[in-house]
Design an enzyme around this catalytic site. Sequence first.
Site, PDB file in Angstrom:
ATOM      1  N   ASN A   1      66.199  87.758 199.662  1.00 33.29           N
ATOM      2  CA  ASN A   1      67.021  88.940 199.936  1.00 33.29           C
ATOM      3  C   ASN A   1      66.514  89.588 201.217  1.00 33.29           C
ATOM      4  O   ASN A   1      65.309  89.742 201.405  1.00 33.29           O
ATOM      5  CB  ASN A   1      66.931  89.916 198.756  1.00 33.29           C
ATOM      6  CG  ASN A   1      67.468  89.307 197.474  1.00 33.29           C
ATOM      7  OD1 ASN A   1      68.374  88.482 197.510  1.00 33.29           O
ATOM      8  ND2 ASN A   1      66.903  89.701 196.352  1.00 33.29           N
TER       9      ASN A   1
ATOM     10  N   GLY B   1      69.871  93.321 199.349  1.00 32.44           N
ATOM     11  CA  GLY B   1      69.228  93.535 198.050  1.00 32.44           C
ATOM     12  C   GLY B   1      67.721  93.413 198.071  1.00 32.44           C
ATOM     13  O   GLY B   1      67.098  93.192 197.029  1.00 32.44           O
TER      14      GLY B   1
ATOM     15  N   HIS C   1      62.419  84.042 196.023  1.00 29.53           N
ATOM     16  CA  HIS C   1      62.606  83.963 194.576  1.00 29.53           C
ATOM     17  C   HIS C   1      62.752  82.487 194.202  1.00 29.53           C
ATOM     18  O   HIS C   1      63.575  81.777 194.798  1.00 29.53           O
ATOM     19  CB  HIS C   1      63.877  84.707 194.152  1.00 29.53           C
ATOM     20  CG  HIS C   1      63.819  86.186 194.367  1.00 29.53           C
ATOM     21  ND1 HIS C   1      63.463  87.063 193.368  1.00 29.53           N
ATOM     22  CD2 HIS C   1      64.070  86.945 195.460  1.00 29.53           C
ATOM     23  CE1 HIS C   1      63.507  88.296 193.841  1.00 29.53           C
ATOM     24  NE2 HIS C   1      63.873  88.258 195.116  1.00 29.53           N
TER      25      HIS C   1
ATOM     26  N   HIS D   1      59.479  87.481 200.458  1.00 31.72           N
ATOM     27  CA  HIS D   1      59.256  86.723 199.220  1.00 31.72           C
ATOM     28  C   HIS D   1      60.461  85.849 198.944  1.00 31.72           C
ATOM     29  O   HIS D   1      61.595  86.252 199.119  1.00 31.72           O
ATOM     30  CB  HIS D   1      58.975  87.648 198.037  1.00 31.72           C
ATOM     31  CG  HIS D   1      59.960  88.759 197.875  1.00 31.72           C
ATOM     32  ND1 HIS D   1      59.945  89.883 198.668  1.00 31.72           N
ATOM     33  CD2 HIS D   1      61.006  88.907 197.045  1.00 31.72           C
ATOM     34  CE1 HIS D   1      60.930  90.679 198.321  1.00 31.72           C
ATOM     35  NE2 HIS D   1      61.604  90.110 197.347  1.00 31.72           N
TER      36      HIS D   1
HETATM   37  P1  5GP Z   1      63.701  91.907 195.962  1.00 31.18           P
HETATM   38  O1  5GP Z   1      64.635  92.783 195.180  1.00 31.18           O
HETATM   39  O2  5GP Z   1      62.929  92.682 197.006  1.00 31.18           O
HETATM   40  O3  5GP Z   1      64.326  90.668 196.503  1.00 31.18           O
HETATM   41  O4  5GP Z   1      62.667  91.356 194.893  1.00 31.18           O
HETATM   42  C1  5GP Z   1      61.571  92.072 194.468  1.00 31.18           C
HETATM   43  C2  5GP Z   1      61.161  91.448 193.162  1.00 31.18           C
HETATM   44  O5  5GP Z   1      59.876  91.926 192.844  1.00 31.18           O
HETATM   45  C3  5GP Z   1      62.086  91.805 191.997  1.00 31.18           C
HETATM   46  O6  5GP Z   1      62.610  90.608 191.428  1.00 31.18           O
HETATM   47  C4  5GP Z   1      61.169  92.553 191.039  1.00 31.18           C
HETATM   48  O7  5GP Z   1      61.424  92.242 189.687  1.00 31.18           O
HETATM   49  C5  5GP Z   1      59.794  92.102 191.470  1.00 31.18           C
HETATM   50  N1  5GP Z   1      58.735  93.073 191.252  1.00 31.18           N
HETATM   51  C6  5GP Z   1      58.794  94.414 191.463  1.00 31.18           C
HETATM   52  N2  5GP Z   1      57.614  94.992 191.197  1.00 31.18           N
HETATM   53  C7  5GP Z   1      56.787  93.983 190.819  1.00 31.18           C
HETATM   54  C8  5GP Z   1      55.401  93.946 190.433  1.00 31.18           C
HETATM   55  O8  5GP Z   1      54.702  94.949 190.395  1.00 31.18           O
HETATM   56  N3  5GP Z   1      54.881  92.734 190.115  1.00 31.18           N
HETATM   57  C9  5GP Z   1      55.632  91.581 190.147  1.00 31.18           C
HETATM   58  N4  5GP Z   1      55.037  90.444 189.814  1.00 31.18           N
HETATM   59  N5  5GP Z   1      56.930  91.580 190.527  1.00 31.18           N
HETATM   60  C10 5GP Z   1      57.496  92.768 190.851  1.00 31.18           C
END
Ligand code: 5GP
Length: 116
Positions: free
Chosen positions: A92, A98, A107, A105
């Site tokens: 994302n 998103g 996914h 990162h």
């Molecule tokens: P984004 O929305 O930025 O693409 O993804 C961030 C991801 O980080 C989300 O899927 C969310 O569930 C995950 N996430 C948020 N906080 C934490 C955390 O403290 N530890 C871990 N392992 N994942 C997290």
Amino acid sequence: MTAEGMSDCLFCRVVARKSPADIEYEDDAVLAFKDIYPKAPVHLLIVPKRHIASIMAMEPGDAEVIGRCLLAARKLGEAKGFAERGYRVSVNCGPEGGQHVYHVHFHFLAGRRSGA
Ligand code: 5GP
Ligand code: ZN
């Protein structure tokens, strides 16, 4: 980002073992750990150890470590038994993409059929 600023970054803290995470893969440049709110039976986050805020902030010198993240995805797919069935790797980018955590990162989602 300064060393001080990186303590504000959630995934830099995970890399530094200052925040807990279930680590599934590590090499000199890449770390992978379980997403805390999994959206598939296997949901991992693959990050470069070095802070890069977003694909939107990626520079030419970041290309190798980003490629290394994808190699880690391949290794995880094989190690977890998804080499045949397949899996989804997604990124994302920015507010409308998103992205919530501003440390690049990937996914890694496996164990359920992904749609378009
Ligand atoms: P984004 O929305 O930025 O693409 O993804 C961030 C991801 O980080 C989300 O899927 C969310 O569930 C995950 N996430 C948020 N906080 C934490 C955390 O403290 N530890 C871990 N392992 N994942 C997290
Ligand atoms: Zn970071």
